[in-house]
Design a protein around this motif. Structure first.
Motif, PDB file in Angstrom:
ATOM      1  N   LYS A  22       0.825  -1.216   0.000  1.00 30.79           N
ATOM      2  CA  LYS A  22       0.000   0.000   0.000  1.00 30.79           C
ATOM      3  C   LYS A  22       0.856   1.263   0.000  1.00 30.79           C
ATOM      4  O   LYS A  22       0.384   2.344   0.307  1.00 30.79           O
ATOM      5  CB  LYS A  22      -0.934  -0.011   1.206  1.00 30.79           C
ATOM      6  CG  LYS A  22      -1.925  -1.167   1.118  1.00 30.79           C
ATOM      7  CD  LYS A  22      -3.174  -0.891   1.873  1.00 30.79           C
ATOM      8  CE  LYS A  22      -4.172  -1.975   1.530  1.00 30.79           C
ATOM      9  NZ  LYS A  22      -4.973  -2.415   2.601  1.00 30.79           N
ATOM     10  N   GLY A  23       2.155   1.096  -0.318  1.00 23.63           N
ATOM     11  CA  GLY A  23       3.037   2.249  -0.426  1.00 23.63           C
ATOM     12  C   GLY A  23       3.540   2.791   0.898  1.00 23.63           C
ATOM     13  O   GLY A  23       4.055   3.907   0.946  1.00 23.63           O
ATOM     14  N   ILE A  24       3.408   2.024   1.975  1.00 22.25           N
ATOM     15  CA  ILE A  24       3.880   2.455   3.294  1.00 22.25           C
ATOM     16  C   ILE A  24       5.297   1.916   3.481  1.00 22.25           C
ATOM     17  O   ILE A  24       5.505   0.701   3.530  1.00 22.25           O
ATOM     18  CB  ILE A  24       2.961   1.948   4.423  1.00 22.25           C
ATOM     19  CG1 ILE A  24       1.496   2.351   4.168  1.00 22.25           C
ATOM     20  CG2 ILE A  24       3.453   2.438   5.777  1.00 22.25           C
ATOM     21  CD1 ILE A  24       1.227   3.835   4.123  1.00 22.25           C
ATOM     22  N   LYS A  25       6.250   2.811   3.582  1.00 19.55           N
ATOM     23  CA  LYS A  25       7.663   2.426   3.665  1.00 19.55           C
ATOM     24  C   LYS A  25       8.006   1.851   5.038  1.00 19.55           C
ATOM     25  O   LYS A  25       7.413   2.239   6.042  1.00 19.55           O
ATOM     26  CB  LYS A  25       8.552   3.638   3.402  1.00 19.55           C
ATOM     27  CG  LYS A  25       8.419   4.191   2.007  1.00 19.55           C
ATOM     28  CD  LYS A  25       9.307   5.395   1.813  1.00 19.55           C
ATOM     29  CE  LYS A  25       9.139   5.945   0.413  1.00 19.55           C
ATOM     30  NZ  LYS A  25       9.941   7.132   0.179  1.00 19.55           N
ATOM     31  N   PRO A  26       8.992   0.928   5.067  1.00 15.32           N
ATOM     32  CA  PRO A  26       9.488   0.451   6.362  1.00 15.32           C
ATOM     33  C   PRO A  26       9.954   1.630   7.210  1.00 15.32           C
ATOM     34  O   PRO A  26      10.485   2.606   6.684  1.00 15.32           O
ATOM     35  CB  PRO A  26      10.670  -0.450   5.978  1.00 15.32           C
ATOM     36  CG  PRO A  26      10.349  -0.915   4.591  1.00 15.32           C
ATOM     37  CD  PRO A  26       9.637   0.248   3.951  1.00 15.32           C
ATOM     38  N   GLY A  27       9.717   1.546   8.516  1.00 11.78           N
ATOM     39  CA  GLY A  27      10.087   2.623   9.418  1.00 11.78           C
ATOM     40  C   GLY A  27       8.957   3.606   9.681  1.00 11.78           C
ATOM     41  O   GLY A  27       9.124   4.559  10.429  1.00 11.78           O
ATOM     42  N   THR A  28       7.775   3.361   9.091  1.00  8.19           N
ATOM     43  CA  THR A  28       6.629   4.249   9.289  1.00  8.19           C
ATOM     44  C   THR A  28       5.865   3.839  10.548  1.00  8.19           C
ATOM     45  O   THR A  28       5.326   2.732  10.621  1.00  8.19           O
ATOM     46  CB  THR A  28       5.676   4.197   8.076  1.00  8.19           C
ATOM     47  OG1 THR A  28       6.407   4.554   6.898  1.00  8.19           O
ATOM     48  CG2 THR A  28       4.509   5.160   8.260  1.00  8.19           C
ATOM     49  N   ALA A  29       5.850   4.736  11.538  1.00  6.68           N
ATOM     50  CA  ALA A  29       5.116   4.466  12.780  1.00  6.68           C
ATOM     51  C   ALA A  29       3.620   4.375  12.499  1.00  6.68           C
ATOM     52  O   ALA A  29       3.105   5.030  11.583  1.00  6.68           O
ATOM     53  CB  ALA A  29       5.383   5.573  13.794  1.00  6.68           C
ATOM     54  N   PHE A  30       2.917   3.576  13.287  1.00  6.72           N
ATOM     55  CA  PHE A  30       1.469   3.416  13.125  1.00  6.72           C
ATOM     56  C   PHE A  30       0.767   4.773  13.165  1.00  6.72           C
ATOM     57  O   PHE A  30      -0.134   5.041  12.381  1.00  6.72           O
ATOM     58  CB  PHE A  30       0.916   2.498  14.221  1.00  6.72           C
ATOM     59  CG  PHE A  30      -0.542   2.198  14.061  1.00  6.72           C
ATOM     60  CD1 PHE A  30      -0.979   1.216  13.189  1.00  6.72           C
ATOM     61  CD2 PHE A  30      -1.493   2.905  14.785  1.00  6.72           C
ATOM     62  CE1 PHE A  30      -2.333   0.950  13.035  1.00  6.72           C
ATOM     63  CE2 PHE A  30      -2.847   2.641  14.647  1.00  6.72           C
ATOM     64  CZ  PHE A  30      -3.263   1.650  13.760  1.00  6.72           C
ATOM     65  N   GLU A  31       1.219   5.631  14.068  1.00  2.00           N
ATOM     66  CA  GLU A  31       0.599   6.953  14.227  1.00  2.00           C
ATOM     67  C   GLU A  31       0.754   7.819  12.977  1.00  2.00           C
ATOM     68  O   GLU A  31      -0.017   8.755  12.774  1.00  2.00           O
ATOM     69  CB  GLU A  31       1.201   7.686  15.429  1.00  2.00           C
ATOM     70  CG  GLU A  31       0.950   7.006  16.765  1.00  2.00           C
ATOM     71  CD  GLU A  31       1.905   5.854  17.079  1.00  2.00           C
ATOM     72  OE1 GLU A  31       1.662   5.178  18.088  1.00  2.00           O
ATOM     73  OE2 GLU A  31       2.869   5.619  16.332  1.00  2.00           O
ATOM     74  N   LYS A  32       1.739   7.514  12.160  1.00  2.00           N
ATOM     75  CA  LYS A  32       2.004   8.295  10.945  1.00  2.00           C
ATOM     76  C   LYS A  32       1.297   7.742   9.711  1.00  2.00           C
ATOM     77  O   LYS A  32       1.373   8.329   8.638  1.00  2.00           O
ATOM     78  CB  LYS A  32       3.515   8.344  10.657  1.00  2.00           C
ATOM     79  CG  LYS A  32       4.319   9.015  11.747  1.00  2.00           C
ATOM     80  CD  LYS A  32       4.065  10.484  11.784  1.00  2.00           C
ATOM     81  CE  LYS A  32       4.981  11.147  12.810  1.00  2.00           C
ATOM     82  NZ  LYS A  32       4.723  12.558  12.949  1.00  2.00           N
ATOM     83  N   LEU A  33       0.605   6.605   9.863  1.00  2.00           N
ATOM     84  CA  LEU A  33      -0.132   6.056   8.727  1.00  2.00           C
ATOM     85  C   LEU A  33      -1.251   7.020   8.343  1.00  2.00           C
ATOM     86  O   LEU A  33      -1.862   7.644   9.219  1.00  2.00           O
ATOM     87  CB  LEU A  33      -0.748   4.701   9.090  1.00  2.00           C
ATOM     88  CG  LEU A  33       0.222   3.543   9.316  1.00  2.00           C
ATOM     89  CD1 LEU A  33      -0.529   2.333   9.848  1.00  2.00           C
ATOM     90  CD2 LEU A  33       0.969   3.207   8.049  1.00  2.00           C
ATOM     91  N   PRO A  34      -1.553   7.138   7.056  1.00  2.00           N
ATOM     92  CA  PRO A  34      -2.660   8.022   6.661  1.00  2.00           C
ATOM     93  C   PRO A  34      -3.990   7.538   7.243  1.00  2.00           C
ATOM     94  O   PRO A  34      -4.164   6.333   7.477  1.00  2.00           O
ATOM     95  CB  PRO A  34      -2.666   7.938   5.133  1.00  2.00           C
ATOM     96  CG  PRO A  34      -1.747   6.842   4.748  1.00  2.00           C
ATOM     97  CD  PRO A  34      -0.916   6.475   5.934  1.00  2.00           C
ATOM     98  N   ASP A  35      -4.910   8.454   7.471  1.00  2.00           N
ATOM     99  CA  ASP A  35      -6.213   8.094   8.032  1.00  2.00           C
ATOM    100  C   ASP A  35      -6.989   7.151   7.118  1.00  2.00           C
ATOM    101  O   ASP A  35      -7.893   6.453   7.566  1.00  2.00           O
ATOM    102  CB  ASP A  35      -7.050   9.345   8.309  1.00  2.00           C
ATOM    103  CG  ASP A  35      -6.481  10.160   9.464  1.00  2.00           C
ATOM    104  OD1 ASP A  35      -5.749   9.589  10.304  1.00  2.00           O
ATOM    105  OD2 ASP A  35      -6.761  11.371   9.520  1.00  2.00           O
TER     106      ASP A  35
END
Length: 52
Positions: A22-35
């Protein structure tokens, strides 16, 4: 960074892995995921996840 579990299906979001499909890079915190991000297994929203 904490891992989060889907309370519906048990999927574990691991920030070290992200969600490349889904285009979410490794190292992306859960809180930083798009809504708009949803569980890749069952499709529920971020509101249905809990920290583990």
């Amino acid at each position: 960074m904490k891992k989060y579990r889907c309370m519906v299906c048990g999927y574990i979001y691991d920030p070290a892995k992200g969600d490349p499909d889904k285009g979410i890079k490794p190292g992306t915190a859960f809180e930083k995921l798009p809504d708009t991000w949803v569980c890749p297994e069952c499709g529920v929203s971020k509101d249905n996840f809990e920290p583990i």
